[in-house]
Scaffold this active site. Structure first.
Site, PDB file in Angstrom:
ATOM      1  N   ALA A 116      18.134 -58.402  11.870  1.00 51.94           N
ATOM      2  CA  ALA A 116      19.067 -57.444  11.280  1.00 51.94           C
ATOM      3  C   ALA A 116      19.555 -58.002   9.944  1.00 51.94           C
ATOM      4  O   ALA A 116      19.405 -59.183   9.661  1.00 51.94           O
ATOM      5  CB  ALA A 116      20.245 -57.181  12.209  1.00 51.94           C
ATOM      6  N   LYS A 117      20.134 -57.158   9.142  1.00 51.89           N
ATOM      7  CA  LYS A 117      20.755 -57.589   7.894  1.00 51.89           C
ATOM      8  C   LYS A 117      21.705 -56.494   7.445  1.00 51.89           C
ATOM      9  O   LYS A 117      21.456 -55.305   7.686  1.00 51.89           O
ATOM     10  CB  LYS A 117      19.711 -57.822   6.795  1.00 51.89           C
ATOM     11  CG  LYS A 117      20.144 -58.839   5.758  1.00 51.89           C
ATOM     12  CD  LYS A 117      20.031 -60.251   6.297  1.00 51.89           C
ATOM     13  CE  LYS A 117      20.215 -61.287   5.200  1.00 51.89           C
ATOM     14  NZ  LYS A 117      19.939 -62.643   5.690  1.00 51.89           N
ATOM     15  N   GLY A 118      22.786 -56.880   6.815  1.00 54.03           N
ATOM     16  CA  GLY A 118      23.746 -55.886   6.362  1.00 54.03           C
ATOM     17  C   GLY A 118      24.499 -56.343   5.144  1.00 54.03           C
ATOM     18  O   GLY A 118      24.357 -57.481   4.693  1.00 54.03           O
ATOM     19  N   ASP A 157      26.286 -64.732   4.583  1.00 53.55           N
ATOM     20  CA  ASP A 157      25.180 -64.581   3.649  1.00 53.55           C
ATOM     21  C   ASP A 157      25.771 -64.645   2.242  1.00 53.55           C
ATOM     22  O   ASP A 157      26.871 -65.150   2.063  1.00 53.55           O
ATOM     23  CB  ASP A 157      24.458 -63.245   3.915  1.00 53.55           C
ATOM     24  CG  ASP A 157      23.015 -63.234   3.427  1.00 53.55           C
ATOM     25  OD1 ASP A 157      22.823 -63.183   2.212  1.00 53.55           O
ATOM     26  OD2 ASP A 157      22.094 -63.280   4.256  1.00 53.55           O
TER      27      ASP A 157
END
Length: 427
Positions: A116-118, A157
């Site tokens: 996942a990434k956001g 991040d």
């Protein structure tokens, strides 16, 4: 947050988007693995992409609305896992591409997670600490139904840090009515974070660089290294390689870099987070640009800053024998092709900087068991996991006529595809 329809924009430009690069890499790996075409087609697309508006009351009383995203690529091997970034250039396609990389990264490390990434489209430098806290807490509330220790576990991040994760965890926990440390990783150790988490991506880059040099019969004491991006990843990698005997001759941050063929005292140089611009103040070293650093005559090049820095335009000028990707996606597809033709070994990001997600996995285990590990244990466990993953990738590299990137993807894709085949497709 609402689900949004995702469409791909095909383009032949260089540099390419993270999504385009990720799909090209998947297609290359698929050519070497006996995987059902339906599985490959499913893996080209995220399970879902969440998007929404995040209103924020600024310190002056005005209200500004930001856009937030969370791409959940695949969870066949376990809950979604990936970073949360605050940056003005965050896009839906970028989140999807980075989420795909997280799927491969977790699989190549054999971790029970998916990708996942956001992120939020915002410049954290233009927000006060109070504003960042309010933005994070509101985002956590918007995401509450989609995240959790067994659903999706964010981590720090670009533009976010341990404090951001603490705010996110607290906001989520308050709504759940109980403390849930496992909803995020990368927290301060005081509230369930893991010792050694911040240094982990740089430490894994150093471990992989050391193993790659050994594979090509290079004595680390004779190896020269250039590191683009003297931040949390690059600085930790550079200092470890320096400690282990390599000669780090060049480092840089966003303001530029320095080069000294005799070697730099990396421990005496502040990382970008510690003191922005400190890199360019090193006495006795020659000033170089970030572009020039990539083309220095060194044994190992570590691009650890941002994506798309090694492109068709400069790949022929890179003099390093080994490229170890510290950043996510620093090498475009066109540059990869050129490096392969030139026999430049490119060790991909999905193994090189996987120390971050690996120690995040350790943190998740610690949170579940409510028992904290020492930093010594974290480092020992990380070393063991990295050497195991390196051995898996090396076996594929030696058994097939492929690049290191292809070998890593073959390992990852085989594991994901086998899990999908075993679980089957819901009618």
């Amino acid at each position: 947050m609402a689900k949004s329809a995702h469409t791909e924009t095909a383009t032949d430009r260089d540099p390419e988007s993270a999504l385009e690069t990720a799909r090209h890499q998947l297609e290359r790996a698929a050519a070497h693995v006996d995987v059902d075409e339906g599985v490959i087609e499913r893996l080209k697309h995220p399970t879902k992409v969440l998007s929404g508006s995040i209103p924020l009351e600024r310190d002056d009383g005005t209200v500004e609305v930001f856009t937030g995203y969370r791409a959940q690529h695949d969870d066949v091997r376990g809950p979604y896992k990936g970073g949360l970034r605050y940056h003005p250039d965050v896009t839906e396609d970028e989140c999807v591409g980075l989420a795909m990389w997280m799927t491969w990264k977790c699989a190549v490390m054999d971790l029970p997670f998916g990708g996942a990434k956001g992120g939020i489209v915002a410049d954290p430098k233009e927000l006060s600490e109070d504003e960042r806290e309010r933005l994070t807490r509101r985002f956590a509330e918007e995401m509450r139904d989609f995240v959790g220790p067994t659903k999706d576990i964010p981590a720090p991040d670009m533009g976010t840090d341990a404090q951001t994760m603490a705010w996110f965890m607290d906001a989520y926990s308050m709504q759940e009515g109980e403390t849930v440390p496992g909803v995020v990783t990368g927290k301060p150790p005081l509230i369930g974070g893991s010792y050694g988490r911040a240094e982990a991506p740089g430490r894994s880059v150093a471990i992989v660089a050391r193993e790659a040099a050994s594979y090509y019969d290079m004595d680390l004491d004779d190896v020269t290294v250039a590191v683009q991006g003297f931040g949390s990843v690059g600085a930790n990698a550079a200092r470890l390689l320096d400690e282990w005997g390599a000669t780090v001759v060049a480092v840089s941050d966003v303001n530029g870099g320095v080069y000294d063929p005799e070697g730099l005292a990396t421990e005496e140089i502040n990382a970008h987070e510690e003191q922005p611009g400190a890199v360019t103040d090193v006495e006795g070293a020659r000033q170089v640009t970030n572009a020039e650093l990539l083309e220095l005559d060194v044994d190992v090049l570590v691009p650890a800053a941002v994506g798309n820095v090694l492109t068709e335009a400069n790949a022929d000028a890179v003099q390093a024998d080994i490229v170890v990707e510290g950043a996510n996606g620093p090498t475009t597809t066109a540059a990869d092709r050129i490096f392969a033709e030139r026999d430049v070994a490119v060790i991909p990001d999905i193994i090189a900087n996987a120390g971050g997600v690996t120690v995040s996995y350790f943190e998740w285990l610690q949170d579940i068991n409510r028992r904290q590990w020492t930093v010594e244990r974290v480092r020992e466990e990380l070393e063991e996991e990295m050497l195991s993953a390196w051995a898996d990738v090396r076996r594929e590299y030696e058994a097939r006529d492929v690049t290191w990137r292809d070998a890593a993807y073959i390992v990852a894709l085989s594991r994901v595809a086998e899990a999908k085949s075993t679980r089957g497709l819901w009618p």
